[in-house]
Design an enzyme around this catalytic site. Sequence first.
Site: not given
Ligand code: PHB
Length: 360
Positions: A26, A99, A175, A178, A180, A235
């Site tokens: 990102t 992604q 994705h 992490n 989401y 997160n």
């Molecule tokens: C972030 O923006 O920090 C971020 C985004 C996507 C990810 C991991 C971290 O999979």
Amino acid sequence: MSTDLFSPVTIGDIKLTNRMVMAPLTRNRADEHNAPHDINVTYYQQRATAGLIITEASQVSPEGVGYPGTPGIYSDEQVAGWKKITDVVHAEGGHIFIQLWFCGRVSHPDLLPDNQTPVAPTAIQPAGETVTFEGMKAFVTPRALEINEIPGIVAQYKHAAERAKQAGFDGIEVHAANGYLIDQFLRDGTNQRTDQYGGSVENRMRLLNEVLDAVTEVWPGNRIGVRLSPENSFNDMSDSDPSEHFGYFVSQLNVRNLAYLHILERDMMSKSVNVDYRDLRNRYNGLYMANSGYDKTRANTSLGNGDSDLVAFGVPFLANPDLVYRYQQDLVLNDADSDTFYGGTEHGYTDYPFFEKAVT
Ligand code: PHB
């Protein structure tokens, strides 16, 4: 000769010239319509010697947004922006997957259409703060998705998969890591539903399976990758038994003949490792992509031992557009500047020097 980073590998019908993957990163430098623009074209073109580029996470719809300045893959403008990127990467002989991302509770009303409340499997507020256009703000309590809203989310992934095809990508990565939305369904710390999307591992995997079924109507399985992060607490994520639960998820993916399985093999926050990734890898029949702070030596050991088939590098690729060449020649690497990771201009984005330029 044993397998190393510089040995070619075939994903379905795509021949990669090396096993070095640019990890999704990102960078928050899309334009005001969340579309890629010229500086993004340069950035990806500079890194096209990677065997495979996985783009930064890209939202499947305006409702999927979670941060300022991240690109999407749903509008005409976004498709046109991405097409310029896939064209230059292909012209350099590279390959690129996009992604697909839906942030769910990792968002804020300030970032969403009509200031709507972020959605999640269950109304559990993440600890901490998130980035908005006005700086950091506390996460809000998300709204639990109604069961009849889930087909609409799945349809957004399918639409994005179609848009990715129009934009000239070689494939897509779902994705599911992490913290989401899909990961929020997979892990029991965030999924406390009592309907058919919660409870058992089978139920918690239902959204991922439905998304994969939908995107498989657009792309063959061998053009679809999946990313998982069994023990990442980023997160505010948790799971009561990551080894057991992700062992199940991974074994279920076998039937799909995917392009690859991409695993973040540690907790990003503590850097600790409590899951046996060799066991996870052994449960999976297809190509296994490892990711977690690998350097050249560790990557070659992993590939040589058969612990992985591909290795994804994040920060080293960010700071070294010619990382493949530098690793091949055992050259010194540029240091990464973490102040310019997220947002900003060309500085810290497209101005990291290539090796030749560094010594002239
Ligand atoms: C972030 O923006 O920090 C971020 C985004 C996507 C990810 C991991 C971290 O999979």
